[in-house]
Design a protein around this motif. Structure first.
Motif, PDB file in Angstrom:
ATOM      1  N   GLY A  69       0.925  -1.340  -0.072  1.00 27.39           N
ATOM      2  CA  GLY A  69      -0.045   0.016  -0.159  1.00 27.39           C
ATOM      3  C   GLY A  69       0.831   1.440  -0.093  1.00 27.39           C
ATOM      4  N   PRO A 202     -14.957   3.561  -5.407  1.00 25.56           N
ATOM      5  CA  PRO A 202     -14.427   2.643  -5.031  1.00 25.56           C
ATOM      6  C   PRO A 202     -15.151   1.334  -4.626  1.00 25.56           C
ATOM      7  N   ASN A 210     -13.959  -2.987  -7.933  1.00 24.79           N
ATOM      8  CA  ASN A 210     -13.204  -1.417  -7.596  1.00 24.79           C
ATOM      9  C   ASN A 210     -13.214  -0.660  -8.972  1.00 24.79           C
ATOM     10  N   ARG A 213     -10.327   1.997  -9.321  1.00 24.97           N
ATOM     11  CA  ARG A 213      -8.968   1.788  -9.719  1.00 24.97           C
ATOM     12  C   ARG A 213      -8.744   1.486 -11.285  1.00 24.97           C
ATOM     13  N   VAL A 712     -12.718  -1.330   3.447  1.00 23.60           N
ATOM     14  CA  VAL A 712     -12.217  -1.157   2.002  1.00 23.60           C
ATOM     15  C   VAL A 712     -10.830  -0.327   2.133  1.00 23.60           C
ATOM     16  N   ALA A 713     -10.661   0.515   3.236  1.00 26.18           N
ATOM     17  CA  ALA A 713      -9.664   1.267   3.189  1.00 26.18           C
ATOM     18  C   ALA A 713      -8.211   0.465   3.552  1.00 26.18           C
ATOM     19  N   ASP A 715      -7.338  -2.288   2.107  1.00 27.12           N
ATOM     20  CA  ASP A 715      -7.155  -2.827   0.881  1.00 27.12           C
ATOM     21  C   ASP A 715      -6.538  -1.904  -0.110  1.00 27.12           C
ATOM     22  N   GLN A 716      -6.839  -0.651   0.099  1.00 24.13           N
ATOM     23  CA  GLN A 716      -6.252   0.505  -0.886  1.00 24.13           C
ATOM     24  C   GLN A 716      -4.991   1.272  -0.843  1.00 24.13           C
ATOM     25  N   HIS A 719      -2.557   4.302  -2.967  1.00 21.72           N
ATOM     26  CA  HIS A 719      -2.515   4.337  -4.403  1.00 21.72           C
ATOM     27  C   HIS A 719      -3.652   5.512  -4.764  1.00 21.72           C
ATOM     28  N   TRP A 721      -5.847   6.088  -6.664  1.00 24.40           N
ATOM     29  CA  TRP A 721      -7.463   5.924  -6.811  1.00 24.40           C
ATOM     30  C   TRP A 721      -8.239   5.998  -5.555  1.00 24.40           C
ATOM     31  N   TRP A 722      -7.481   5.859  -4.557  1.00 26.25           N
ATOM     32  CA  TRP A 722      -8.120   5.991  -2.997  1.00 26.25           C
ATOM     33  C   TRP A 722      -8.057   7.277  -2.340  1.00 26.25           C
ATOM     34  N   ARG A 728      -4.587   6.146   8.117  1.00 33.04           N
ATOM     35  CA  ARG A 728      -4.992   5.044   7.383  1.00 33.04           C
ATOM     36  C   ARG A 728      -4.861   3.956   8.098  1.00 33.04           C
TER      37      ARG A 728
END
Length: 734
Positions: A69, A202, A210, A213, A712-713, A715-716, A719, A721-722, A728
């Motif tokens: 991440g 997202p 997603n 992404r 969800v956060a 896994d993001q 990057h 797009w998040w 975090r």
């Protein structure tokens, strides 16, 4: 009492049996040397099996970039791989008996670092920063792409414009109702319109699709819908020879010759345009395992190239003068390559089509050179080319499914027993037909087994009877429907295609009948909750090991595959699912039905909740469940898991309530869920998932038995797009 003096230690007087009892630190060096020696011998005997692992290492680097991440993790991985390669070079350079191990270490580690560096660079170059928040905007832009979707009663336009707040160049994708469409709204036109814009979405819950992404790599900063009329400022260029215009005209021509779904599928086969296929029929194709027939990929491109190769070869063979002076297979291969490239461009040149075209061209090269056309090296080269051009395609289902299918086919047909079974022999036509049918069914079965974990990971549902359905559908499309479509289009040039279009319609109606027959059988669809990244990675490692090695060594891959299958079967169903806006909530395993906050039948959010809960039963509204108590503002209910009762308090509206009463209700609840900000005085015993929490963490999946919170956060990472606050950290109960 402690012993005084120096103890007596035997030096030379002990026999050899006593030596192993004395630990020596240098024995580990011997063990490592022995392992390195065995690895060297294994790699030396593998011969041509080694090459495809370079593509695997390259893909692993790309995949690690998506999984890790933070930039420091990417730098550490790249630096670690290069440092390990340097150490291997210094350790084994010029050493006898380590040549293969040195080459493997250097190539794999460098390929891994290269894959991660490439996808990182591509993300930085093409990634589109999403807009910060939903808004209504007046857009003055130019049409970049146009996609017609008659089945959805809309047209999709991709517009190049300037951000109204920052002035930066952006691309928006907007949906235009079909009733407001105009002939001039195509590529190159300048338009003015008003649109409601949203940042690319997202995943609404952990494990869902997603889109943010994909939009990042597609260069889209927002999506939305057109409001009001569209003003055409500048018409598009007059040229009608663009690929997009030819594709649309061809699709419209085919649909004009055939009505209903048959015409829509025929247009898909001819031009790659899937926009007119009704949702009900597309779902039937998906549940029957036949969706790949609607996606222009390996089957279609291979059929076009193979047909072109055979036709050109046979026609040229009728000219003796040319046949005696020119190597006809080379000429036929060139003509087939041109036909494949033209078909790829005509159908939109999407990534799956380009990937299939590259693979088919490599097969043509192998045939022209007299080499084995179906080899894993050819597949690895095609995969490497695609990943070099579009590294982000690795994490998409299209890339994974198509290459998994091709690898399964090539690996199966490289097994000696299968080669012997297919070897030519003296036999009747019936026995030959039965033998070919048996191997076709076996191939379909192997493909289904190879694809099912990938399909369940991405879509949480998979057709069970795909092997049987494809046994009939693939020959039907390949040898009947597609040749008939090509013949009908050719005869339309002289106005004589109507009888052939009638045959096309009946063949595609038969295809739809097969799809609905298999899709509507009991147990035709396997549903699964979210499959963890560990399980799917374990499966891919084992499956690749099984496919890429030869001999008994390949059987080592069975262990990871079996372990992955067990993990997938035992994948837990989330007890509670909360979408990122807090307005859709699903409570699983209550009377074998999903309890939902909003009864929005057929909505996108509800479909995701049902899929991730692993059920297709009609959900039940929480307010209608007899064990819940609901007012206009809140619902309260109790969920029992593993002998413990969990008290839930769920907001139904945003109306103001008396703070003291709310605080008292929160103290009596384990979990409070709301789509609005709740005051600090609301302090449940375990988790407060209000708007503040959901904006920071995104959608949530709760596993009450394990007291686990997935968001969800998590896994993001960082990057592009998040878009989330800097904090975090994994969520904790509030």
């Amino acid at each position: 009492m402690a012993t005084q003096g120096t103890p007596s230690v035997p030096m030379g007087e002990a026999d050899e049996a006593a030596r192993p009892a004395v630990p020596r630190p240098w024995r580990m060096r011997d063990l490592l040397s022995s392992f390195a020696g065995r690895s060297e011998a294994f790699l030396e005997g593998a011969q041509f099996d080694r090459g495809p692992w370079l593509a695997v290492a390259f893909a692993a680097g790309i995949g690690l970039w998506f999984y890790l991440g933070a930039p420091w993790q990417w730098l550490a991985t790249i630096g670690g791989a290069l440092a390990a390669a340097a150490m291997a070079f210094a350790r084994w350079r010029g050493r006898d008996g380590r040549a293969y191990l040195l080459a493997a270490s250097l190539s794999v580690l460098i390929a891994l670092a290269l894959g991660m560096s490439l996808v990182w660079a591509r993300s930085a170059m093409v990634g589109a920063e999403p807009i910060a928040y939903p808004r209504f905007e007046r857009i003055d832009g130019r049409v970049l792409e146009r996609e017609e979707q008659p089945a959805e009663d809309r047209v999709r336009l991709v517009l190049a414009a300037r951000d109204a707040e920052t002035g930066r160049a952006v691309a928006y994708r907007v949906n235009l109702p079909l009733a407001k469409d105009r002939p001039g709204l195509r590529e190159g036109a300048r338009v003015r319109l008003s649109a409601r814009l949203m940042p690319p979405s997202p995943p609404i819950v952990p494990g869902a699709y997603n889109f943010a992404r994909r939009a990042w790599f597609d260069g889209l900063s927002a999506t939305g819908s057109v409001v009001g009329e569209v003003e055409l400022v500048t018409p598009p260029p007059q040229s009608r020879l663009t690929v997009a215009s030819i594709q649309r005209r061809l699709s419209a021509h085919v649909r004009s010759r055939l009505d209903s779904t048959a015409g829509a599928i025929a247009a898909t086969l001819a031009s790659g345009d899937r926009g007119a296929i009704p949702e009900r029929d597309e779902e039937a194709m998906r549940d029957a395992g036949l969706t790949h027939l609607l996606s222009i990929s390996g089957l279609h491109v291979s059929a076009i190239i193979a047909a072109s190769y055979i036709v050109v070869l046979k026609l040229l063979a009728l000219w003796p003068w040319l046949a005696l002076r020119v190597r006809l297979p080379l000429v036929a291969a060139g003509a087939a390559a041109l036909a494949g490239i033209a078909y790829t461009l005509l159908t939109g040149a999407q990534v799956p089509t380009v990937r299939s075209c590259i693979g088919a061209l490599l097969v043509l090269v192998a045939l022209a050179l007299g080499r084995e056309p179906l080899s894993l090296r050819m597949v690895a080269i095609a995969a490497g080319v695609v990943l070099a051009l579009w590294p982000e395609s690795l994490v998409g289902p299209s890339f994974q499914m198509s290459f998994a299918a091709v690898i399964a086919i090539v690996s199966l047909h490289n097994v000696q027993a299968v080669r012997d079974f297919l070897a030519p022999r003296e036999e009747s036509g019936l026995r030959r037909f039965l033998r070919r049918t048996a191997i076709l069914f076996l191939t379909g079965l192997v493909i289904e087994l190879a694809l099912m974990p990938i399909v369940l990971f991405h879509f949480h549902r998979a057709g069970v009877y795909g092997a049987a359905a494809n046994l009939v559908a693939i020959p039907l499309v390949t040898f009947v429907s597609m040749p008939l479509v090509a013949l009908a289009l050719a005869l339309d040039l002289i106005g004589a295609g109507a009888p052939v279009w009638w045959l096309v319609g009946h063949s595609l109606d038969l295809l739809l009948g097969i799809a609905h027959l298999f899709a509507e059988q009991p147990g035709s669809v396997k549903l699964a909750p979210r499959i963890g990244m560990g399980a799917i990675t374990l499966y891919l490692c084992g499956a690749l090991w099984l496919a890429l090695w030869q001999g008994r060594a390949r059987l080592w891959g069975l262990g990871p595959v079996v372990m992955a299958a067990i993990l997938m079967i035992q994948a837990p169903v989330p007890d509670i699912l909360i979408t990122r806006d807090g307005r859709d909530i699903g409570i699983a395993n209550e009377a074998e039905r999903l309890l939902v906050l909003r009864d929005s039948e057929g909505g996108y959010a509800q479909e995701n909740l049902l899929e991730l809960a692993g059920t297709d039963r009609q959900p039940l509204a929480i307010a209608e469940w007899p064990h819940s108590r609901c007012s206009a503002e809140f619902c309260s209910l109790t969920v029992t898991r593993e002998g413990r009762a969990w008290s839930l308090l769920i907001a139904r509206s945003r109306d103001l309530v008396e703070e003291r009463a709310l605080a008292a209700a929160c103290r009596n609840a384990d979990i409070v869920i709301a789509d609005r900000f709740l005051p600090r005085s609301c302090r449940p015993r375990w988790l407060k998932a209000d708007r503040r929490f959901l904006e920071r963490e995104g959608g949530v999946a709760l596993y009450l038995g394990a007291r686990r919170i997935d968001t969800v956060a998590q896994d993001q990472g960082e990057h592009g797009w998040w878009r989330a606050p800097e904090d975090r950290r994994a969520p904790r109960g509030q």
